[in-house]
Scaffold this active site. Structure first.
Site, PDB file in Angstrom:
ATOM      1  CD  GLU A   1      57.232  37.489  35.390  1.00 37.66           C
ATOM      2  OE1 GLU A   1      56.337  36.717  35.789  1.00 37.66           O
ATOM      3  OE2 GLU A   1      57.373  38.648  35.816  1.00 37.66           O
TER       4      GLU A   1
ATOM      5  CG  ASP B   1      54.127  38.040  41.280  1.00 41.53           C
ATOM      6  OD1 ASP B   1      54.228  36.831  41.562  1.00 41.53           O
ATOM      7  OD2 ASP B   1      55.024  38.875  41.530  1.00 41.53           O
TER       8      ASP B   1
END
Length: 343
Positions: free
Chosen positions: A56, A227
């Site tokens: 990410e 998450d």
């Protein structure tokens, strides 16, 4: 030249300062930044999902400084000798785009995640909270315990993990720091009598490591393991029976515990509580949940804090990261300005 904190320097600085003090320092910067939430450029992180895990990029800016973090999450890594999470990050000046600070963020992410939990717990947990239950005893667990002591004075910890070695590791690490650690026989046993429950597991699955029937009135839950899409930890009944608080709603709807709920389920963003725009805890018997997925403003705060704390110390060095030709319009001229090595 760009200021740089490498892994060795970060470790030594944290050891010299004390991890609990670092968590508290980041929490202070984060509280300031959350109170000016509306000044930030906010976007969900850019994620690349594979069967191995996720990589990410997490950007944000307050109009003066730009920050980003590169971070991965690979749950099977420890079995192969690698960390589950690794990261690095940078700050840049908005007015010219130059990077001014670069740092490792594998350790720093653990510290900033704990600091975020501390900010949330201080705002949402009962002030008389004394017992913490940890579900998951991996890399984040000790930092979470330090965060709860920093925020609430908690030093009694019960822990449950499917890996006995992980629980022994946590007890071994926290005992010398003054914590009273109890190794539980199950998740239900761990949360019995707890005032704060933190879930911090790593498996990328729709798990239920915490059941609604286990929780007592007045408990605060820090749910930090869920998450990414398809990864949760809580019994959905916990969410429907509690007041739920999040970081950035558009991101949490996709990645957090509330991905299991209808898209119009009510949530409150943490910054609203800190600025007084919305209530937090309103009664002793209220159950509160902080559905934390990690947001870029937290990394922004952590990087700012470290930059300020290490400036002028031996823990910071410099890297020649940006090409700066004598003539800003003649980048090609740099190629001939220096002779190749060995010539």
């Amino acid at each position: 030249m760009t200021e740089f904190v490498d892994v060795r320097s970060m470790v030594r600085w944290v050891a010299a300062t004390g991890p609990e003090q670092v968590v508290a320092g980041i929490a202070g910067y984060l509280t300031e930044d959350l109170r000016r939430w509306e000044s930030f450029d906010k976007t969900p992180r850019v994620a690349s999902h594979t069967p191995f895990g996720v990589i990410e990029l997490m950007p944000t800016s307050d109009g003066e400084l730009y920050a980003f973090k590169f971070v991965n999450g690979h749950p099977d890594n420890p079995a192969r000798g690698f960390q589950t999470v690794t990261a690095f990050g940078a700050l840049a000046e908005v007015h010219n785009g130059y990077p001014v600070f670069l740092a490792e963020m594998t350790l720093l992410t653990a510290l900033r995640t704990a600091a975020t939990s501390a900010v949330a717990a201080r705002a949402l947990a009962r002030a008389d909270s004394r017992r913490l239950a940890l579900i998951g005893a991996g890399s984040q667990s000790e930092f979470q315990a330090l965060a709860m002591r920093s925020a609430l004075g908690i030093d009694q910890v019960s822990v449950w993990d499917t890996d006995p070695a992980a629980m022994a590791k946590l007890a071994r690490n926290l005992g010398p720091l003054g914590f009273d650690v109890r190794v539980a026989t199950s998740g239900q046993d761990a949360v019995r009598g707890a005032d704060v429950v933190t879930t911090c597991t790593a498996d990328k699955t729709r798990a239920r490591v915490l059941e609604a029937g286990w929780l007592e009135p007045g408990v605060h839950v820090n749910a930090i393991g869920g998450d990414c899409p398809g990864k949760t930890e809580l019994d959905p009944a916990i969410l429907t029976g509690a007041d739920v608080f999040v970081e950035f709603t558009p991101q949490t709807r996709v990645e957090g515990e509330i991905q299991a709920l209808p898209p119009d389920s009510p949530v409150t963003e943490l910054w609203e509580v800190l600025t007084g725009r919305a209530p937090g805890r309103t009664s002793a018997g209220q159950v509160t949940v902080f559905d934390s997925v990690g947001f870029a403003v937290e990394d922004f705060s952590a990087l700012r804090y470290v930059r300020d704390a290490v400036r002028g110390t031996p823990w910071v060095s410099h890297v020649d990261l940006v090409a700066e030709p004598d003539d800003p319009k003649d980048l090609f001229g740099m190629v001939g300005a220096l002779s190749p090595l060995g010539v």
